[in-house]
Design a protein around this motif. Structure first.
Motif, PDB file in Angstrom:
ATOM      1  N   ASP A   1       0.873  -1.172   0.000  1.00 56.34           N
ATOM      2  CA  ASP A   1       0.000   0.000   0.000  1.00 56.34           C
ATOM      3  C   ASP A   1       0.909   1.220   0.000  1.00 56.34           C
ATOM      4  O   ASP A   1       1.416   1.650   1.035  1.00 56.34           O
ATOM      5  CB  ASP A   1      -0.919   0.002   1.227  1.00 56.34           C
ATOM      6  CG  ASP A   1      -1.917   1.143   1.206  1.00 56.34           C
ATOM      7  OD1 ASP A   1      -1.661   2.171   0.524  1.00 56.34           O
ATOM      8  OD2 ASP A   1      -2.957   1.025   1.879  1.00 56.34           O
ATOM      9  N   ARG A   2       1.125   1.774  -1.184  1.00 53.46           N
ATOM     10  CA  ARG A   2       2.066   2.883  -1.335  1.00 53.46           C
ATOM     11  C   ARG A   2       1.572   4.158  -0.669  1.00 53.46           C
ATOM     12  O   ARG A   2       2.353   5.053  -0.398  1.00 53.46           O
ATOM     13  CB  ARG A   2       2.364   3.105  -2.814  1.00 53.46           C
ATOM     14  CG  ARG A   2       3.121   1.915  -3.428  1.00 53.46           C
ATOM     15  CD  ARG A   2       3.330   2.047  -4.926  1.00 53.46           C
ATOM     16  NE  ARG A   2       3.855   3.311  -5.346  1.00 53.46           N
ATOM     17  CZ  ARG A   2       5.143   3.686  -5.303  1.00 53.46           C
ATOM     18  NH1 ARG A   2       6.043   2.839  -4.849  1.00 53.46           N
ATOM     19  NH2 ARG A   2       5.520   4.867  -5.722  1.00 53.46           N
ATOM     20  N   THR A   3       0.268   4.252  -0.369  1.00 52.99           N
ATOM     21  CA  THR A   3      -0.250   5.444   0.298  1.00 52.99           C
ATOM     22  C   THR A   3       0.160   5.481   1.766  1.00 52.99           C
ATOM     23  O   THR A   3       0.174   6.545   2.375  1.00 52.99           O
ATOM     24  CB  THR A   3      -1.786   5.540   0.213  1.00 52.99           C
ATOM     25  OG1 THR A   3      -2.380   4.453   0.928  1.00 52.99           O
ATOM     26  CG2 THR A   3      -2.251   5.537  -1.238  1.00 52.99           C
ATOM     27  N   LEU A   4       0.497   4.310   2.334  1.00 52.04           N
ATOM     28  CA  LEU A   4       0.920   4.244   3.734  1.00 52.04           C
ATOM     29  C   LEU A   4       2.434   4.307   3.908  1.00 52.04           C
ATOM     30  O   LEU A   4       2.924   4.710   4.954  1.00 52.04           O
ATOM     31  CB  LEU A   4       0.409   2.947   4.375  1.00 52.04           C
ATOM     32  CG  LEU A   4      -1.098   2.786   4.509  1.00 52.04           C
ATOM     33  CD1 LEU A   4      -1.423   1.408   5.075  1.00 52.04           C
ATOM     34  CD2 LEU A   4      -1.684   3.876   5.375  1.00 52.04           C
ATOM     35  N   CYS A   5       3.166   3.889   2.890  1.00 50.74           N
ATOM     36  CA  CYS A   5       4.621   3.759   2.994  1.00 50.74           C
ATOM     37  C   CYS A   5       5.290   5.094   3.323  1.00 50.74           C
ATOM     38  O   CYS A   5       4.959   6.131   2.755  1.00 50.74           O
ATOM     39  CB  CYS A   5       5.184   3.211   1.680  1.00 50.74           C
ATOM     40  SG  CYS A   5       6.969   2.956   1.711  1.00 50.74           S
ATOM     41  N   ILE A   6       6.253   5.020   4.261  1.00 53.73           N
ATOM     42  CA  ILE A   6       7.045   6.201   4.621  1.00 53.73           C
ATOM     43  C   ILE A   6       8.517   6.034   4.223  1.00 53.73           C
ATOM     44  O   ILE A   6       9.352   6.861   4.571  1.00 53.73           O
ATOM     45  CB  ILE A   6       6.924   6.524   6.122  1.00 53.73           C
ATOM     46  CG1 ILE A   6       7.411   5.352   6.974  1.00 53.73           C
ATOM     47  CG2 ILE A   6       5.499   6.933   6.470  1.00 53.73           C
ATOM     48  CD1 ILE A   6       7.547   5.655   8.460  1.00 53.73           C
ATOM     49  N   GLY A   7       8.837   4.940   3.539  1.00 53.15           N
ATOM     50  CA  GLY A   7      10.190   4.732   3.049  1.00 53.15           C
ATOM     51  C   GLY A   7      11.218   4.425   4.117  1.00 53.15           C
ATOM     52  O   GLY A   7      12.381   4.777   3.972  1.00 53.15           O
ATOM     53  N   SER A   8      10.804   3.742   5.178  1.00 55.85           N
ATOM     54  CA  SER A   8      11.755   3.439   6.260  1.00 55.85           C
ATOM     55  C   SER A   8      12.881   2.520   5.801  1.00 55.85           C
ATOM     56  O   SER A   8      13.973   2.557   6.344  1.00 55.85           O
ATOM     57  CB  SER A   8      11.027   2.804   7.449  1.00 55.85           C
ATOM     58  OG  SER A   8      10.642   1.472   7.153  1.00 55.85           O
ATOM     59  N   GLY A   9      12.610   1.675   4.821  1.00 56.11           N
ATOM     60  CA  GLY A   9      13.642   0.780   4.293  1.00 56.11           C
ATOM     61  C   GLY A   9      13.824  -0.509   5.066  1.00 56.11           C
ATOM     62  O   GLY A   9      14.692  -1.308   4.723  1.00 56.11           O
ATOM     63  N   ASN A  10      13.046  -0.738   6.114  1.00 50.34           N
ATOM     64  CA  ASN A  10      13.186  -1.984   6.871  1.00 50.34           C
ATOM     65  C   ASN A  10      13.000  -3.198   5.975  1.00 50.34           C
ATOM     66  O   ASN A  10      13.739  -4.175   6.081  1.00 50.34           O
ATOM     67  CB  ASN A  10      12.178  -2.039   8.023  1.00 50.34           C
ATOM     68  CG  ASN A  10      12.469  -1.017   9.096  1.00 50.34           C
ATOM     69  OD1 ASN A  10      13.560  -0.487   9.188  1.00 50.34           O
ATOM     70  ND2 ASN A  10      11.468  -0.742   9.921  1.00 50.34           N
ATOM     71  N   CYS A  11      12.029  -3.143   5.093  1.00 49.11           N
ATOM     72  CA  CYS A  11      11.754  -4.273   4.206  1.00 49.11           C
ATOM     73  C   CYS A  11      12.920  -4.530   3.255  1.00 49.11           C
ATOM     74  O   CYS A  11      13.256  -5.681   2.983  1.00 49.11           O
ATOM     75  CB  CYS A  11      10.460  -4.060   3.433  1.00 49.11           C
ATOM     76  SG  CYS A  11      10.415  -2.553   2.449  1.00 49.11           S
ATOM     77  N   THR A  12      13.541  -3.464   2.768  1.00 48.04           N
ATOM     78  CA  THR A  12      14.661  -3.643   1.842  1.00 48.04           C
ATOM     79  C   THR A  12      15.890  -4.201   2.544  1.00 48.04           C
ATOM     80  O   THR A  12      16.718  -4.842   1.911  1.00 48.04           O
ATOM     81  CB  THR A  12      15.025  -2.315   1.127  1.00 48.04           C
ATOM     82  OG1 THR A  12      15.422  -1.355   2.097  1.00 48.04           O
ATOM     83  CG2 THR A  12      13.847  -1.791   0.329  1.00 48.04           C
ATOM     84  N   ASN A  13      16.011  -3.968   3.835  1.00 49.68           N
ATOM     85  CA  ASN A  13      17.127  -4.535   4.593  1.00 49.68           C
ATOM     86  C   ASN A  13      16.975  -6.038   4.763  1.00 49.68           C
ATOM     87  O   ASN A  13      17.964  -6.770   4.742  1.00 49.68           O
ATOM     88  CB  ASN A  13      17.237  -3.878   5.973  1.00 49.68           C
ATOM     89  CG  ASN A  13      17.674  -2.440   5.895  1.00 49.68           C
ATOM     90  OD1 ASN A  13      18.356  -2.042   4.969  1.00 49.68           O
ATOM     91  ND2 ASN A  13      17.258  -1.651   6.868  1.00 49.68           N
TER      92      ASN A  13
END
Length: 81
Positions: free
Chosen positions: A17-29
């Motif tokens: 849900d891109r409307t909620l994402c804040i770009g924390s990057g936890n998922c990419t880590n």
């Protein structure tokens, strides 16, 4: 770009849900082969997403501080969040 997108990965449906994402990057880590932070500082799927261990997929979603990542099993039951 759409507000939500989803993919079938490792037998599970993963939705962003891109409307909620804040770009924390936890998922990419946790799962860099699945997620990427785009120019707008919002997460998206990599162009190609290989199957990975379901535990890592679920952990990456669970670490999202705003629940922008949703994981469902093959029966459509929500696993995360």
């Amino acid at each position: 770009m759409a507000d939500t997108c989803e993919r079938e990965i490792s037998g599970q449906t993963v939705r962003i849900d891109r409307t909620l994402c804040i770009g924390s990057g936890n998922c990419t880590n946790i799962a860099p082969e699945i997620y990427v932070i785009r120019e707008d500082n919002i997460v998206d799927f990599q162009d190609e997403t290989p199957d990975i261990e379901q535990g890592r997929l679920e952990e990456a979603a669970a670490l999202c501080p705003v629940d922008a990542l949703i994981v469902e099993d093959e029966d459509g039951e929500r696993i995360v969040p």
